[in-house]
Design a protein around this motif. Structure first.
Motif, PDB file in Angstrom:
ATOM      1  N   LYS A  32       0.835  -1.207   0.000  1.00 43.64           N
ATOM      2  CA  LYS A  32       0.000   0.000   0.000  1.00 43.64           C
ATOM      3  C   LYS A  32       0.865   1.250   0.000  1.00 43.64           C
ATOM      4  O   LYS A  32       0.558   2.228  -0.679  1.00 43.64           O
ATOM      5  N   GLU A  33       1.948   1.224   0.771  1.00 40.98           N
ATOM      6  CA  GLU A  33       2.872   2.365   0.805  1.00 40.98           C
ATOM      7  C   GLU A  33       3.488   2.595  -0.565  1.00 40.98           C
ATOM      8  O   GLU A  33       3.598   3.731  -1.031  1.00 40.98           O
ATOM      9  N   ASP A  87       2.263   1.594  -3.478  1.00 42.89           N
ATOM     10  CA  ASP A  87       1.214   2.029  -4.401  1.00 42.89           C
ATOM     11  C   ASP A  87       0.905   3.510  -4.215  1.00 42.89           C
ATOM     12  O   ASP A  87       0.685   4.236  -5.180  1.00 42.89           O
ATOM     13  N   ALA A  88       0.889   3.945  -2.962  1.00 44.16           N
ATOM     14  CA  ALA A  88       0.619   5.359  -2.682  1.00 44.16           C
ATOM     15  C   ALA A  88       1.731   6.247  -3.249  1.00 44.16           C
ATOM     16  O   ALA A  88       1.473   7.379  -3.656  1.00 44.16           O
ATOM     17  N   ALA A  89       2.944   5.720  -3.291  1.00 40.81           N
ATOM     18  CA  ALA A  89       4.071   6.482  -3.845  1.00 40.81           C
ATOM     19  C   ALA A  89       4.140   6.358  -5.369  1.00 40.81           C
ATOM     20  O   ALA A  89       4.989   6.983  -6.000  1.00 40.81           O
ATOM     21  N   GLY A 109       6.907   5.707   5.413  1.00 44.80           N
ATOM     22  CA  GLY A 109       5.558   5.233   5.726  1.00 44.80           C
ATOM     23  C   GLY A 109       5.488   4.351   6.940  1.00 44.80           C
ATOM     24  O   GLY A 109       4.427   4.076   7.454  1.00 44.80           O
ATOM     25  N   SER A 136       5.304   1.388   7.455  1.00 44.76           N
ATOM     26  CA  SER A 136       4.632   0.124   7.172  1.00 44.76           C
ATOM     27  C   SER A 136       4.871  -0.986   8.185  1.00 44.76           C
ATOM     28  O   SER A 136       5.592  -1.916   7.961  1.00 44.76           O
TER      29      SER A 136
END
Length: 160
Positions: A62-63, A65-67, A97, A99
């Motif tokens: 998710k981290e 993908d967000a980047a 992040g 994570s």
């Protein structure tokens, strides 16, 4: 029509070996062009994290993908790979992040105006715990770590 006629005249003027040579050259050129396009379109992936517990893999993805960094899992979903040219950016995104790990020195980024000395001391201990935990889990031999630092209470009258 003039160009088609000149091409057919050129072809008719070629002898058998010359025709075969021209056809072979065109076929080799097309195959070479196809192979070049096939190889240049392939993305090389490098490993960013290994031996990641399954509960943290999704948070790390998710981290990334967000980047905006493409990623995939490997080794039975215990490793995360990104394109070779974006390894450094991915590591920065994962560290910023957090994570799934404890906070490190970035805990001081969110300091409030009314933080007391005691609050700062607690944040300092938590930051040290998080940084030690990150250092330990970055080693290939260690899968996970939980660090707790015990700070003894200060007493007024102690013998040194």
């Amino acid at each position: 029509m003039g160009r088609l006629r000149s091409a057919t005249d050129f072809w008719a003027g070629l002898a058998g070996p010359s025709r075969r040579l021209l056809i072979g050259a065109v076929v080799i050129f097309i195959v070479g062009l196809f192979l070049l396009m096939r190889v240049s379109g392939k993305v090389e992936y490098s490993t960013v994290a290994t031996n990641v517990p399954l509960n943290q893999v999704q948070a790390m993805q998710k981290e990334l993908d967000a980047a905006g960094i493409p990623n995939r899992t490997a080794n039975g979903a215990t490793a995360i790979e990104v394109p070779a040219g974006q390894v450094d950016q991915a590591r920065i995104a994962l560290v910023s992040g957090n994570s799934g790990t404890s906070p490190g020195w970035e805990i001081f980024d969110k300091s409030g105006f009314g933080d007391t000395d005691y609050t700062q001391q607690i944040k300092f201990v938590r930051a040290k715990e998080g940084e030690i935990e990150r250092a330990l889990t970055s080693m290939d031999q260690i899968e996970s770590a939980d660090v707790n630092i015990a700070v003894p209470a200060k007493q007024a009258f102690t013998s040194e």
